[in-house]
Design an enzyme around this catalytic site. Structure first.
Site, PDB file in Angstrom:
ATOM      1  N   THR A 169       0.869  -1.185   0.000  1.00 55.46           N
ATOM      2  CA  THR A 169       0.000   0.000   0.000  1.00 55.46           C
ATOM      3  C   THR A 169       0.902   1.230   0.000  1.00 55.46           C
ATOM      4  O   THR A 169       2.021   1.188   0.512  1.00 55.46           O
ATOM      5  CB  THR A 169      -0.848   0.077   1.283  1.00 55.46           C
ATOM      6  OG1 THR A 169       0.038   0.221   2.381  1.00 55.46           O
ATOM      7  CG2 THR A 169      -1.696  -1.141   1.463  1.00 55.46           C
ATOM      8  N   GLU A 199      -5.858  -3.798   0.519  1.00 61.35           N
ATOM      9  CA  GLU A 199      -6.116  -4.853   1.506  1.00 61.35           C
ATOM     10  C   GLU A 199      -7.353  -5.679   1.164  1.00 61.35           C
ATOM     11  O   GLU A 199      -7.599  -6.702   1.793  1.00 61.35           O
ATOM     12  CB  GLU A 199      -6.329  -4.230   2.898  1.00 61.35           C
ATOM     13  CG  GLU A 199      -5.081  -3.650   3.544  1.00 61.35           C
ATOM     14  CD  GLU A 199      -4.818  -2.199   3.135  1.00 61.35           C
ATOM     15  OE1 GLU A 199      -5.323  -1.770   2.083  1.00 61.35           O
ATOM     16  OE2 GLU A 199      -4.100  -1.506   3.874  1.00 61.35           O
ATOM     17  N   LYS A 219     -13.531  18.409  11.148  1.00 61.20           N
ATOM     18  CA  LYS A 219     -14.325  18.483  12.384  1.00 61.20           C
ATOM     19  C   LYS A 219     -14.506  19.952  12.747  1.00 61.20           C
ATOM     20  O   LYS A 219     -13.622  20.586  13.293  1.00 61.20           O
ATOM     21  CB  LYS A 219     -13.629  17.713  13.499  1.00 61.20           C
ATOM     22  CG  LYS A 219     -13.505  16.244  13.134  1.00 61.20           C
ATOM     23  CD  LYS A 219     -12.885  15.419  14.232  1.00 61.20           C
ATOM     24  CE  LYS A 219     -12.608  14.021  13.731  1.00 61.20           C
ATOM     25  NZ  LYS A 219     -11.410  13.896  12.905  1.00 61.20           N
ATOM     26  N   TRP A 228     -19.216  17.055  11.672  1.00 59.98           N
ATOM     27  CA  TRP A 228     -18.313  16.571  10.632  1.00 59.98           C
ATOM     28  C   TRP A 228     -18.708  17.068   9.247  1.00 59.98           C
ATOM     29  O   TRP A 228     -19.884  17.080   8.895  1.00 59.98           O
ATOM     30  CB  TRP A 228     -18.309  15.030  10.596  1.00 59.98           C
ATOM     31  CG  TRP A 228     -17.554  14.423  11.735  1.00 59.98           C
ATOM     32  CD1 TRP A 228     -17.259  15.020  12.938  1.00 59.98           C
ATOM     33  CD2 TRP A 228     -17.019  13.105  11.791  1.00 59.98           C
ATOM     34  NE1 TRP A 228     -16.566  14.141  13.729  1.00 59.98           N
ATOM     35  CE2 TRP A 228     -16.405  12.960  13.059  1.00 59.98           C
ATOM     36  CE3 TRP A 228     -16.988  12.030  10.903  1.00 59.98           C
ATOM     37  CZ2 TRP A 228     -15.779  11.780  13.458  1.00 59.98           C
ATOM     38  CZ3 TRP A 228     -16.369  10.855  11.300  1.00 59.98           C
ATOM     39  CH2 TRP A 228     -15.761  10.741  12.559  1.00 59.98           C
TER      40      TRP A 228
HETATM   41  P1  AMP Z   1      -5.596   1.897  -2.156  1.00 59.63           P
HETATM   42  O1  AMP Z   1      -5.270   0.858  -1.156  1.00 59.63           O
HETATM   43  O2  AMP Z   1      -4.412   2.694  -2.599  1.00 59.63           O
HETATM   44  O3  AMP Z   1      -6.331   1.311  -3.302  1.00 59.63           O
HETATM   45  O4  AMP Z   1      -6.555   2.961  -1.478  1.00 59.63           O
HETATM   46  C1  AMP Z   1      -7.756   2.595  -0.866  1.00 59.63           C
HETATM   47  C2  AMP Z   1      -8.523   3.815  -0.431  1.00 59.63           C
HETATM   48  O5  AMP Z   1      -8.943   4.576  -1.563  1.00 59.63           O
HETATM   49  C3  AMP Z   1      -9.801   3.503   0.295  1.00 59.63           C
HETATM   50  O6  AMP Z   1      -9.597   3.198   1.661  1.00 59.63           O
HETATM   51  C4  AMP Z   1     -10.600   4.783   0.100  1.00 59.63           C
HETATM   52  O7  AMP Z   1     -10.238   5.788   1.029  1.00 59.63           O
HETATM   53  C5  AMP Z   1     -10.180   5.221  -1.280  1.00 59.63           C
HETATM   54  N1  AMP Z   1     -11.195   4.787  -2.253  1.00 59.63           N
HETATM   55  C6  AMP Z   1     -11.170   3.718  -3.057  1.00 59.63           C
HETATM   56  N2  AMP Z   1     -12.268   3.673  -3.831  1.00 59.63           N
HETATM   57  C7  AMP Z   1     -13.026   4.748  -3.497  1.00 59.63           C
HETATM   58  C8  AMP Z   1     -14.289   5.265  -3.925  1.00 59.63           C
HETATM   59  N3  AMP Z   1     -14.994   4.695  -4.889  1.00 59.63           N
HETATM   60  N4  AMP Z   1     -14.734   6.391  -3.331  1.00 59.63           N
HETATM   61  C9  AMP Z   1     -14.028   7.007  -2.357  1.00 59.63           C
HETATM   62  N5  AMP Z   1     -12.840   6.579  -1.919  1.00 59.63           N
HETATM   63  C10 AMP Z   1     -12.338   5.457  -2.477  1.00 59.63           C
END
Ligand code: AMP
Length: 540
Positions: A185, A330, A438, A443
């Site tokens: 990640t 994840e 916040k 929020w």
């Molecule tokens: P990654 O592990 O780099 O793919 O990032 C995952 C994170 O991307 C998630 O925990 C979200 O915060 C954000 N994310 C992924 N898909 C979406 C979505 N459709 N809308 C909003 N946030 C998203």
């Protein structure tokens, strides 16, 4: 009493064998890093995967070894997905957009034994090659004619490596729990964390993602993964395409509007997957040339919230349904999908867009819930919001060689996202927990504000962050990148937002910037911006 059915392991080699036997002639098309179009089929690919497995064995690779890749979406990268995992080793896809020190960290942390690298990334690798202490070989993914002059000694040529091998190879059978691939990640704080997928999780995720209620991938689909194979395995789409025999189209390094349009048109792509910024680039290009995307039926958008303006433009200008999906490294990554349905088709458009802006419903196999800070489950009423937790057979249970037990609670993974869940099961992301604003104990969703602001016709990109405020603790400020040649003022933006969001959500300031910083996976780097603008409102 036990059931009396066969317990055949779910293995990635099984996907490849199936495709070779059932869909041998179905095509895999690549715009190669070398620039030209490469075309072959599943039978050709399977042969080359077996050659690759033989080559890896000759290099001394055995079960459980990590094999790194620094590569674009191409047929060769696909061969590594299938060949490396198929022989029982682990394909470790490294994100070349990370900072060099992070790349160095993760290759060393994973202890990759061999690294397969595209021509594009040789220059990136050269300064760090000496420090990559676990590597025993570096293979350049090209043919002899294109082999680079490099300060790195002993580079191996991919095509020569394969040419020297037989295409006869028996895929070994082992436990489906065996590790198949590794992806780190790209968190904004601390070291990247490794997520280690198994054969079982990969195959189950692939099967689930093909469902009509998910990405609806079938033999009739032509899939274009624009989302990189170094970012959560291109959302698993290469595996899903293989099990259905769908035609696959790989864009290589060329992801600008013109290149994507050319490829989509030439190969009659029906389903394309990518993050919002990719689609904004493509749509701007389509506007410029005054054409529509004829063959595409759906685009899958994830990685960041799909702005309403994107949903609308795809529908109204191109007749394309935007499938909004949510997931994480994840979660393999598919967690929730907002797929098309009869109910949706009968809705007035404005109402449908509101629904499409949500991140969708869990696909069968995973469960989600929202909890408060004490871990108490919150109502699924579409109003209560809390920490989003997820569980299922393709959700990480721990990180590779790191203890982060705080993220794993009683069999659930804490996503770090804040969300609502409606009575009919639709999940909507409010924000990342660390990004939510916040203000006076209430929020404000930075994502929602960004999305509404992005609807302004003069605006190319938006970012909302919470910054210190003497009275309210935190207040939102809106950062805006204007479209070229547009004149938009702070007053215009506030007028535009007024009536579209609650009055107390209106940003305290609008700042126009030339560009916004992004992470290696294209997300807004809000931490950097918060540091930069922390005192912005204090002197006012
Ligand atoms: P990654 O592990 O780099 O793919 O990032 C995952 C994170 O991307 C998630 O925990 C979200 O915060 C954000 N994310 C992924 N898909 C979406 C979505 N459709 N809308 C909003 N946030 C998203």
């Amino acid at each position: 009493m036990q059931g009396q059915m066969m317990n055949r392991p779910l293995l990635i080699s099984g996907l490849m064998e199936f495709a070779e036997r059932i869909y041998p002639n179905n095509e895999i098309v690549t715009r190669r890093v070398e620039g030209d179009i490469h075309r072959y089929n599943y039978a050709d690919a399977a042969k080359r995967c077996r050659k690759l497995a033989n080559a890896l064995a000759r290099l001394g690779v055995s079960s459980g070894d990590r094999i790194g890749t620094l590569a674009w979406n191409t047929h060769r990268h696909y061969e590594l997905y299938m060949g490396v995992s198929g022989m029982g080793a682990i394909v470790h896809t490294v994100n070349p957009r990370l900072f060099p020190e992070q790349i160095l960290y993760i290759i060393n942390h994973a202890e990759d034994r061999v690294l397969f690298v595209d021509l594009t990334f040789i220059a990136l690798l050269e300064p760090m090659a000496e420090q990559l202490t676990s590597l025993e070989g570096i293979v350049v993914m090209t043919d002899r004619a294109h082999m680079p002059d490099s300060s790195i000694k002993g580079l191996i040529c991919y095509e020569e490596l394969l040419d020297a091998e037989s295409d006869q190879y028996e895929w070994p059978v082992f436990s489906e729990e065996t590790a198949a691939s590794l992806c780190y990640t790209s968190g904004t704080t601390g070291n990247p964390k490794g997520v280690l997928y198994s054969h079982r999780s990969t195959v189950l995720h692939a099967q689930a993602s093909c469902q009509a209620g998910a990405l609806n991938i079938s033999l009739d689909t032509t899939v274009l993964p624009v989302v990189p194979m170094f970012h959560v395995c291109a959302w698993g789409s290469p595996y899903a395409a293989t099990l259905t025999g769908a035609k696959m189209v790989f864009p290589g390094p060329h992801m600008d509007g013109a290149s994507l349009h050319e490829l989509i048109d030439a190969e009659q792509v029906t389903l394309a997957l990518g993050v919002p910024t990719i689609w904004m680039g493509l749509l701007a290009y389509m506007d410029e040339i005054g054409k529509t995307l004829e063959s595409v039926e759906s685009v899958v958008v994830g990685g960041a919230a799909a702005p309403m303006s994107l949903i609308q433009q795809f529908e109204e200008k191109h007749g394309i349904f935007l499938i909004h999906a949510w997931g994480m490294t994840e979660t393999s990554p598919l967690g929730t999908v907002n797929s098309n349905s009869r109910v949706m088709k009968s809705m007035p458009l404005a109402e449908r867009y509101q629904l499409q802006a949500k991140q969708g419903r869990p696909i069968y196999g995973v469960s989600i819930k929202i909890v408060d800070d004490e871990g108490i489950e919150l109502a699924r009423d579409g109003v209560a919001f809390g920490r989003l937790l997820i569980t299922g057979p393709w959700i990480a249970d721990s990180y590779f060689r790191e203890d982060h037990s705080e993220n794993f609670i009683d069999g659930w993974f804490d996503t770090g996202d804040v969300a609502t869940i409606s009575p009919d099961g639709y999940m909507q992301i409010v924000d990342r927990r660390k990004d939510v604003i916040k203000s006076g104990g209430e929020w404000i969703s930075s994502i929602e504000l960004e999305n509404v602001a992005l609807g302004h016709p003069g605006v190319a990109e938006t970012c909302v962050i919470g910054v210190a405020h003497a009275k309210w603790d935190e207040r939102p400020i809106l950062l805006v990148v204007k479209k070229p040649g547009e004149t938009v003022s702070e007053g215009d933006m506030i007028d535009y937002l007024t009536g579209k969001v609650a009055k107390w959500w209106l940003p305290d300031a609008v700042v126009f910037v030339d560009e916004l910083p992004h992470t290696a996976t294209g997300k807004l780097l809000k931490m950097t911006l918060r540091d930069q603008y922390q005192s912005y409102l204090l002197g006012r």
